[in-house]
Design an enzyme around this catalytic site. Structure first.
Site, PDB file in Angstrom:
ATOM      1  N   ASP A  10       8.722   3.612  -6.955  1.00  0.00           N
ATOM      2  CA  ASP A  10       8.751   4.968  -6.433  1.00  0.00           C
ATOM      3  C   ASP A  10       8.568   4.991  -4.953  1.00  0.00           C
ATOM      4  O   ASP A  10       8.503   3.878  -4.349  1.00  0.00           O
ATOM      5  CB  ASP A  10       7.489   5.641  -7.085  1.00  0.00           C
ATOM      6  CG  ASP A  10       7.430   7.352  -6.126  1.00  0.00           C
ATOM      7  OD1 ASP A  10       8.254   7.922  -5.881  1.00  0.00           O
ATOM      8  OD2 ASP A  10       6.256   7.301  -5.830  1.00  0.00           O
ATOM      9  N   ASP A  12       7.791   7.937  -1.934  1.00  0.00           N
ATOM     10  CA  ASP A  12       6.688   8.834  -1.533  1.00  0.00           C
ATOM     11  C   ASP A  12       5.408   8.286  -2.022  1.00  0.00           C
ATOM     12  O   ASP A  12       5.130   8.625  -3.376  1.00  0.00           O
ATOM     13  CB  ASP A  12       7.137  10.205  -1.634  1.00  0.00           C
ATOM     14  CG  ASP A  12       8.361  10.582  -0.906  1.00  0.00           C
ATOM     15  OD1 ASP A  12       8.553  10.094   0.349  1.00  0.00           O
ATOM     16  OD2 ASP A  12       9.297  11.076  -1.545  1.00  0.00           O
ATOM     17  N   ALA A  85      17.624  21.467   6.920  1.00  0.00           N
ATOM     18  CA  ALA A  85      17.009  21.217   8.011  1.00  0.00           C
ATOM     19  C   ALA A  85      15.613  20.438   7.900  1.00  0.00           C
ATOM     20  O   ALA A  85      15.184  19.677   8.876  1.00  0.00           O
ATOM     21  CB  ALA A  85      16.319  22.792   8.438  1.00  0.00           C
TER      22      ALA A  85
HETATM   23  C1  XBP Z   1       8.109  13.081  -4.049  1.00  0.00           C
HETATM   24  C2  XBP Z   1       8.222  14.190  -4.003  1.00  0.00           C
HETATM   25  C3  XBP Z   1       9.370  14.744  -2.887  1.00  0.00           C
HETATM   26  C4  XBP Z   1       9.138  14.747  -1.380  1.00  0.00           C
HETATM   27  C5  XBP Z   1      10.064  15.790  -0.677  1.00  0.00           C
HETATM   28  O1  XBP Z   1       7.630  12.590  -5.363  1.00  0.00           O
HETATM   29  O2  XBP Z   1       8.195  15.050  -4.291  1.00  0.00           O
HETATM   30  O3  XBP Z   1       9.802  15.824  -3.257  1.00  0.00           O
HETATM   31  O4  XBP Z   1       7.529  15.408  -1.265  1.00  0.00           O
HETATM   32  O5  XBP Z   1      11.329  15.245  -0.809  1.00  0.00           O
HETATM   33  P1  XBP Z   1       7.759  11.236  -6.082  1.00  0.00           P
HETATM   34  P2  XBP Z   1      12.728  16.263  -0.771  1.00  0.00           P
HETATM   35  O6  XBP Z   1       6.910  10.360  -5.109  1.00  0.00           O
HETATM   36  O7  XBP Z   1       7.032  11.339  -7.448  1.00  0.00           O
HETATM   37  O8  XBP Z   1       9.030  10.883  -6.143  1.00  0.00           O
HETATM   38  O9  XBP Z   1      12.449  17.206  -0.007  1.00  0.00           O
HETATM   39  O10 XBP Z   1      13.890  15.420  -0.308  1.00  0.00           O
HETATM   40  O11 XBP Z   1      12.720  16.775  -2.148  1.00  0.00           O
HETATM   41 MG    MG Z   2       5.028   9.078  -5.464  1.00  0.00          MG
END
Ligand code: XBP
Ligand code: MG
Length: 232
Positions: A10, A12, A85
């Site tokens: 993963d 984030d 954005a």
């Molecule tokens: C990560 C997320 C993402 C980011 C935003 O979840 O939920 O949505 O917060 O990214 P995980 P985008 O780690 O479970 O994959 O704005 O590009 O969607």
């Molecule tokens: Mg995550």
């Protein structure tokens, strides 16, 4: 159980703590740019993380806290523009290099590469965000170290749905039993388990206290985690 052939990361919360000081300020900058008086503070953002995906999260927020915006005829266009954005702000922010990888991440990736373990990514975030983070915090061009990058809208149903992991497994052409997923959240864990994967969880700043039942291991970080110490 097959021998380990691939690690699926993963992004984030797992590779780096990107949410509070990366995605969140990028959303806020996009809101201000579009004349919206929305501001997501660190605590509200923690609650909004239950909804994965930036577009989905903004739609949820509008429905709950700004029904007049949710009811606008052009709400789909607005969300698309806000998200474009937000992505530009995020990429710029991450490019400054101030979001470091979490402890042990770079070392485990290096060890896996040296051992011929294949690498992949399964994330909800947008593909350009992944490249920007890897370039700035791992090494320039390090996206190429990952054979498969499953990101963003390549699947319709985001985590906790298992679709993104199934998409990645399909392209790796490996059975789930030959891979290990590395996640930081309950939503991510559910997605990995739903695809039949074993999953190691490294608890993050926003995910402490979530339900990680079914995880192969739950750790504070990947620091001191070498290949031989991964759950089998
Ligand atoms: C990560 C997320 C993402 C980011 C935003 O979840 O939920 O949505 O917060 O990214 P995980 P985008 O780690 O479970 O994959 O704005 O590009 O969607
Ligand atoms: Mg995550």
């Amino acid at each position: 159980m097959n021998a380990l052939q691939a690690l699926i990361f993963d992004v984030d919360g797992t590779l780096a703590e990107t949410e509070r000081d990366g995605h969140r300020p990028a959303f806020n900058a996009a809101f201000a740019e579009h004349g919206l008086d929305w501001h997501w503070d660190a605590s509200l953002y923690g609650e909004l993380l239950a909804i994965t995906g930036g577009k989905e999260r903004m739609r949820h927020y509008a429905e709950r806290y700004a029904p007049e915006v949710a009811a606008r005829a052009d709400v789909d266009t607005l969300i698309r523009q806000l998200h474009a954005a937000k992505t530009a702000h995020y990429v710029r922010l991450v490019g400054t290099g101030h979001l470091a990888l979490r402890p042990g991440v770079a070392e485990l990736i290096a060890e896996a590469r040296a051992a011929g373990i294949r690498l992949a990514i399964a994330t909800t975030t947008s593909p350009e965000n992944v490249g920007a983070l890897l370039d700035a915090s791992l090494a320039p061009g390090s996206s190429d170290w990952f054979e498969v990058i499953g990101a963003g809208d390549v699947v319709a149903a985001k985590k906790p749905a298992p679709d993104i992991y199934r998409w990645v497994l399909d392209r790796l052409a490996l059975p789930a039993g030959a891979c290990l997923a590395i996640e930081d959240s309950e939503n991510g864990l559910r997605a990995a388990l739903g695809a039949g994967l074993r999953c190691l969880v490294t608890v993050g700043e926003y995910t402490r206290g979530q339900d990680f039942s079914g995880a192969a291991a739950v750790l504070d970080s990947l620091s001191d985690t070498s290949l031989v110490r991964l759950p089998s």
